[in-house]
Write a protein that holds these residues in place. Structure first.
Motif, PDB file in Angstrom:
ATOM      1  N   ASP A 119       0.747  -1.328  -0.085  1.00 14.83           N
ATOM      2  CA  ASP A 119       0.029   0.192  -0.085  1.00 14.83           C
ATOM      3  C   ASP A 119       0.908   1.247   0.193  1.00 14.83           C
ATOM      4  O   ASP A 119       0.234   2.228  -0.274  1.00 14.83           O
ATOM      5  CB  ASP A 119      -0.799   0.122   1.260  1.00 14.83           C
ATOM      6  CG  ASP A 119      -1.853  -1.019   1.138  1.00 14.83           C
ATOM      7  OD1 ASP A 119      -2.381  -1.614   2.322  1.00 14.83           O
ATOM      8  OD2 ASP A 119      -2.323  -1.603   0.068  1.00 14.83           O
ATOM      9  N   SER A 120       2.147   1.235   0.216  1.00 13.50           N
ATOM     10  CA  SER A 120       3.022   2.209   0.179  1.00 13.50           C
ATOM     11  C   SER A 120       2.990   3.081  -1.223  1.00 13.50           C
ATOM     12  O   SER A 120       3.332   2.169  -2.338  1.00 13.50           O
ATOM     13  CB  SER A 120       4.450   1.912   0.518  1.00 13.50           C
ATOM     14  OG  SER A 120       4.458   1.352   1.790  1.00 13.50           O
ATOM     15  N   ALA A 121       2.698   4.173  -1.163  1.00 18.31           N
ATOM     16  CA  ALA A 121       2.580   4.868  -2.447  1.00 18.31           C
ATOM     17  C   ALA A 121       2.326   6.448  -2.128  1.00 18.31           C
ATOM     18  O   ALA A 121       1.920   6.731  -0.968  1.00 18.31           O
ATOM     19  CB  ALA A 121       1.321   4.324  -3.236  1.00 18.31           C
ATOM     20  N   VAL A 122       1.835   6.992  -3.180  1.00 18.94           N
ATOM     21  CA  VAL A 122       1.373   8.563  -2.882  1.00 18.94           C
ATOM     22  C   VAL A 122       0.009   8.509  -3.474  1.00 18.94           C
ATOM     23  O   VAL A 122      -0.225   8.154  -4.535  1.00 18.94           O
ATOM     24  CB  VAL A 122       2.356   9.538  -3.650  1.00 18.94           C
ATOM     25  CG1 VAL A 122       1.500  11.044  -3.435  1.00 18.94           C
ATOM     26  CG2 VAL A 122       3.732   9.713  -3.048  1.00 18.94           C
ATOM     27  N   TYR A 123      -0.884   8.834  -2.486  1.00 18.93           N
ATOM     28  CA  TYR A 123      -2.348   8.670  -2.802  1.00 18.93           C
ATOM     29  C   TYR A 123      -2.770  10.357  -3.217  1.00 18.93           C
ATOM     30  O   TYR A 123      -2.489  11.071  -2.300  1.00 18.93           O
ATOM     31  CB  TYR A 123      -3.415   8.174  -1.951  1.00 18.93           C
ATOM     32  CG  TYR A 123      -2.930   6.819  -1.481  1.00 18.93           C
ATOM     33  CD1 TYR A 123      -1.961   6.369  -0.593  1.00 18.93           C
ATOM     34  CD2 TYR A 123      -3.746   5.675  -2.329  1.00 18.93           C
ATOM     35  CE1 TYR A 123      -1.350   5.056  -0.639  1.00 18.93           C
ATOM     36  CE2 TYR A 123      -3.478   4.592  -1.965  1.00 18.93           C
ATOM     37  CZ  TYR A 123      -2.440   4.212  -1.276  1.00 18.93           C
ATOM     38  OH  TYR A 123      -2.003   2.717  -1.113  1.00 18.93           O
ATOM     39  N   PHE A 124      -3.523  10.419  -4.300  1.00 23.41           N
ATOM     40  CA  PHE A 124      -3.744  11.957  -4.711  1.00 23.41           C
ATOM     41  C   PHE A 124      -5.188  11.790  -4.804  1.00 23.41           C
ATOM     42  O   PHE A 124      -5.876  10.904  -5.331  1.00 23.41           O
ATOM     43  CB  PHE A 124      -3.364  11.991  -6.194  1.00 23.41           C
ATOM     44  CG  PHE A 124      -1.800  12.335  -6.274  1.00 23.41           C
ATOM     45  CD1 PHE A 124      -0.954  11.464  -6.586  1.00 23.41           C
ATOM     46  CD2 PHE A 124      -1.503  14.013  -6.038  1.00 23.41           C
ATOM     47  CE1 PHE A 124       0.516  11.963  -6.551  1.00 23.41           C
ATOM     48  CE2 PHE A 124      -0.098  14.031  -5.919  1.00 23.41           C
ATOM     49  CZ  PHE A 124       0.773  13.174  -6.311  1.00 23.41           C
ATOM     50  N   CYS A 125      -6.031  12.968  -4.371  1.00 23.98           N
ATOM     51  CA  CYS A 125      -7.390  13.270  -4.420  1.00 23.98           C
ATOM     52  C   CYS A 125      -7.256  14.199  -5.616  1.00 23.98           C
ATOM     53  O   CYS A 125      -6.551  15.132  -5.862  1.00 23.98           O
ATOM     54  CB  CYS A 125      -7.653  13.814  -3.265  1.00 23.98           C
ATOM     55  SG  CYS A 125      -9.355  14.382  -3.400  1.00 23.98           S
ATOM     56  N   ALA A 126      -8.263  13.954  -6.390  1.00 22.58           N
ATOM     57  CA  ALA A 126      -8.811  15.036  -7.400  1.00 22.58           C
ATOM     58  C   ALA A 126     -10.207  15.490  -7.438  1.00 22.58           C
ATOM     59  O   ALA A 126     -10.990  14.657  -7.123  1.00 22.58           O
ATOM     60  CB  ALA A 126      -8.354  14.464  -8.905  1.00 22.58           C
ATOM     61  N   SER A 127     -10.596  16.655  -8.065  1.00 22.37           N
ATOM     62  CA  SER A 127     -11.911  16.941  -8.526  1.00 22.37           C
ATOM     63  C   SER A 127     -12.162  17.484  -9.779  1.00 22.37           C
ATOM     64  O   SER A 127     -11.260  17.816 -10.452  1.00 22.37           O
ATOM     65  CB  SER A 127     -12.346  17.752  -7.349  1.00 22.37           C
ATOM     66  OG  SER A 127     -11.864  19.236  -7.710  1.00 22.37           O
ATOM     67  N   SER A 128     -13.437  17.384 -10.213  1.00 20.64           N
ATOM     68  CA  SER A 128     -13.685  17.985 -11.554  1.00 20.64           C
ATOM     69  C   SER A 128     -15.256  18.434 -11.545  1.00 20.64           C
ATOM     70  O   SER A 128     -16.048  18.003 -10.617  1.00 20.64           O
ATOM     71  CB  SER A 128     -13.473  17.140 -12.886  1.00 20.64           C
ATOM     72  OG  SER A 128     -14.160  16.033 -12.791  1.00 20.64           O
ATOM     73  N   GLN A 129     -15.751  19.183 -12.601  1.00 18.74           N
ATOM     74  CA  GLN A 129     -17.167  19.403 -12.699  1.00 18.74           C
ATOM     75  C   GLN A 129     -17.852  18.080 -13.039  1.00 18.74           C
ATOM     76  O   GLN A 129     -17.273  17.090 -13.544  1.00 18.74           O
ATOM     77  CB  GLN A 129     -17.362  20.242 -13.780  1.00 18.74           C
ATOM     78  CG  GLN A 129     -17.053  21.710 -13.326  1.00 18.74           C
ATOM     79  CD  GLN A 129     -18.137  22.439 -12.318  1.00 18.74           C
ATOM     80  OE1 GLN A 129     -18.854  21.541 -11.753  1.00 18.74           O
ATOM     81  NE2 GLN A 129     -17.916  23.675 -12.411  1.00 18.74           N
ATOM     82  N   ASP A 130     -19.292  17.977 -13.330  1.00 21.62           N
ATOM     83  CA  ASP A 130     -19.796  16.766 -13.470  1.00 21.62           C
ATOM     84  C   ASP A 130     -19.573  16.394 -14.987  1.00 21.62           C
ATOM     85  O   ASP A 130     -19.709  17.107 -15.737  1.00 21.62           O
ATOM     86  CB  ASP A 130     -21.410  16.970 -13.212  1.00 21.62           C
ATOM     87  CG  ASP A 130     -22.122  15.728 -13.551  1.00 21.62           C
ATOM     88  OD1 ASP A 130     -23.464  15.823 -13.058  1.00 21.62           O
ATOM     89  OD2 ASP A 130     -21.530  14.900 -14.141  1.00 21.62           O
ATOM     90  N   PRO A 131     -18.979  15.131 -15.033  1.00 22.02           N
ATOM     91  CA  PRO A 131     -18.674  14.760 -16.397  1.00 22.02           C
ATOM     92  C   PRO A 131     -19.636  14.540 -17.517  1.00 22.02           C
ATOM     93  O   PRO A 131     -19.661  14.785 -18.622  1.00 22.02           O
ATOM     94  CB  PRO A 131     -18.032  13.135 -16.106  1.00 22.02           C
ATOM     95  CG  PRO A 131     -18.360  12.915 -15.059  1.00 22.02           C
ATOM     96  CD  PRO A 131     -18.554  14.173 -14.264  1.00 22.02           C
ATOM     97  N   PHE A 181      -5.980  18.498  -9.135  1.00 24.04           N
ATOM     98  CA  PHE A 181      -5.242  17.378  -8.056  1.00 24.04           C
ATOM     99  C   PHE A 181      -4.911  18.101  -6.931  1.00 24.04           C
ATOM    100  O   PHE A 181      -4.453  19.241  -6.930  1.00 24.04           O
ATOM    101  CB  PHE A 181      -3.948  16.770  -8.652  1.00 24.04           C
ATOM    102  CG  PHE A 181      -4.554  15.728  -9.644  1.00 24.04           C
ATOM    103  CD1 PHE A 181      -4.895  15.822 -10.916  1.00 24.04           C
ATOM    104  CD2 PHE A 181      -4.469  14.243  -9.169  1.00 24.04           C
ATOM    105  CE1 PHE A 181      -5.131  15.135 -11.908  1.00 24.04           C
ATOM    106  CE2 PHE A 181      -4.775  13.399 -10.341  1.00 24.04           C
ATOM    107  CZ  PHE A 181      -5.066  13.829 -11.460  1.00 24.04           C
ATOM    108  N   GLY A 182      -4.922  17.242  -5.829  1.00 26.73           N
ATOM    109  CA  GLY A 182      -4.442  17.772  -4.708  1.00 26.73           C
ATOM    110  C   GLY A 182      -2.922  17.436  -4.610  1.00 26.73           C
ATOM    111  O   GLY A 182      -2.270  16.811  -5.541  1.00 26.73           O
ATOM    112  N   ASP A 183      -2.096  17.796  -3.359  1.00 26.60           N
ATOM    113  CA  ASP A 183      -0.612  17.594  -3.267  1.00 26.60           C
ATOM    114  C   ASP A 183      -0.260  16.457  -3.024  1.00 26.60           C
ATOM    115  O   ASP A 183       0.939  15.923  -2.880  1.00 26.60           O
ATOM    116  CB  ASP A 183      -0.149  18.801  -2.314  1.00 26.60           C
ATOM    117  CG  ASP A 183       0.109  19.764  -2.751  1.00 26.60           C
ATOM    118  OD1 ASP A 183       0.168  20.942  -2.087  1.00 26.60           O
ATOM    119  OD2 ASP A 183      -0.007  20.001  -4.211  1.00 26.60           O
TER     120      ASP A 183
END
Lengths: 117, 110
Positions: free
Chosen positions: A85-97, A108-110
């Motif tokens: 599970d070691s990794a970098v986890y990124f959160c992201a957001s967008s408008q409704d596809p 993307f978040g940092d």
């Protein structure tokens, strides 16, 4: 005034523990995502939520459970952490596809660097 | 399964050089192709391309899409050390799902 913010930035923990990563966006977007970036820098989609509803659920172990209390937040809870599970986890957001293709780039978040000992 | 392949894996250039990055893809229900720049943290959005043959430009960066041959290129002219980063190509398929390539690492030397 960060658009997509994740906490914590770093998470070091032992195998077998349970941990959560939080994500919040203040862009007014309807859709949020979780990605995993491994040591080879491949970014892979894990989940996406649109207005609190699960839209994409890739082949991710059941130990990973996303939770969206409202459309501005998407948290990721991981049970029984493993070395892989070691990794970098990124959160992201967008408008409704569903508004149409090509108009809603994901922001993307940092990232949260998760290290399992 | 959707697939995105970027080349080269990495390259080293000197300031002032021009670089061309390649991205080829296979995707069902193609919606768009995106380029991102990743330095130390978040990938930052550069371009979104939906139509073939229309070049998008932003300063020294430009990109174009060929939907018939299923590829895109990203050009950076007059490179600067600040252009050093990993450049990621992603293709948007059904449901706004992004499939990323492995990235091209660019190092610009002074």
């Amino acid at each position: 005034d960060t658009a997509v913010s994740q906490t914590p930035k770093y998470l070091v923990t032992q195998m077998g523990n349970d941990k959560s990563i939080k994500c919040e966006q203040n862009l007014g977007h309807d859709t949020m995502y979780w990605y995993k970036q491994d040591s080879k820098k491949f970014l892979k989609i894990m989940f996406s939520y649109n207005n609190k509803e699960l839209i994409i659920n890739e082949t991710v172990p059941n130990r990973f459970s996303p939770k969206s209390p409202d459309k501005a937040h998407l948290n990721l809870h991981i049970n029984s952490l493993e070395l892989g599970d070691s990794a970098v986890y990124f959160c992201a957001s967008s408008q409704d596809p569903l508004l149409g293709p090509g108009n809603q780039p994901q922001h993307f978040g940092d990232g949260t660097r998760l290290s399992i000992l | 399964e959707d697939k995105v392949v970027q080349s080269p894996l990495s390259l080293v250039v000197h300031e002032g050089d021009t670089v061309t990055l390649n991205c080829s893809y296979e995707v069902t229900n193609f919606r768009s192709l995106l380029w991102y720049k990743q330095e130390k943290k978040a990938p930052t959005f550069l371009f979104m391309l939906t139509s073939s043959g229309i070049e998008k430009k932003s300063g020294r960066l430009s990109s174009i899409l060929d939907k018939k041959e299923l590829f895109s290129i990203l050009n950076i002219t007059a490179t600067q050390t600040g252009d050093s980063a990993v450049y990621l190509c992603a293709v948007e398929g059904a449901g706004n799902k992004l499939t990323f390539g492995g990235g091209t690492r660019v190092l610009v030397k002074p």
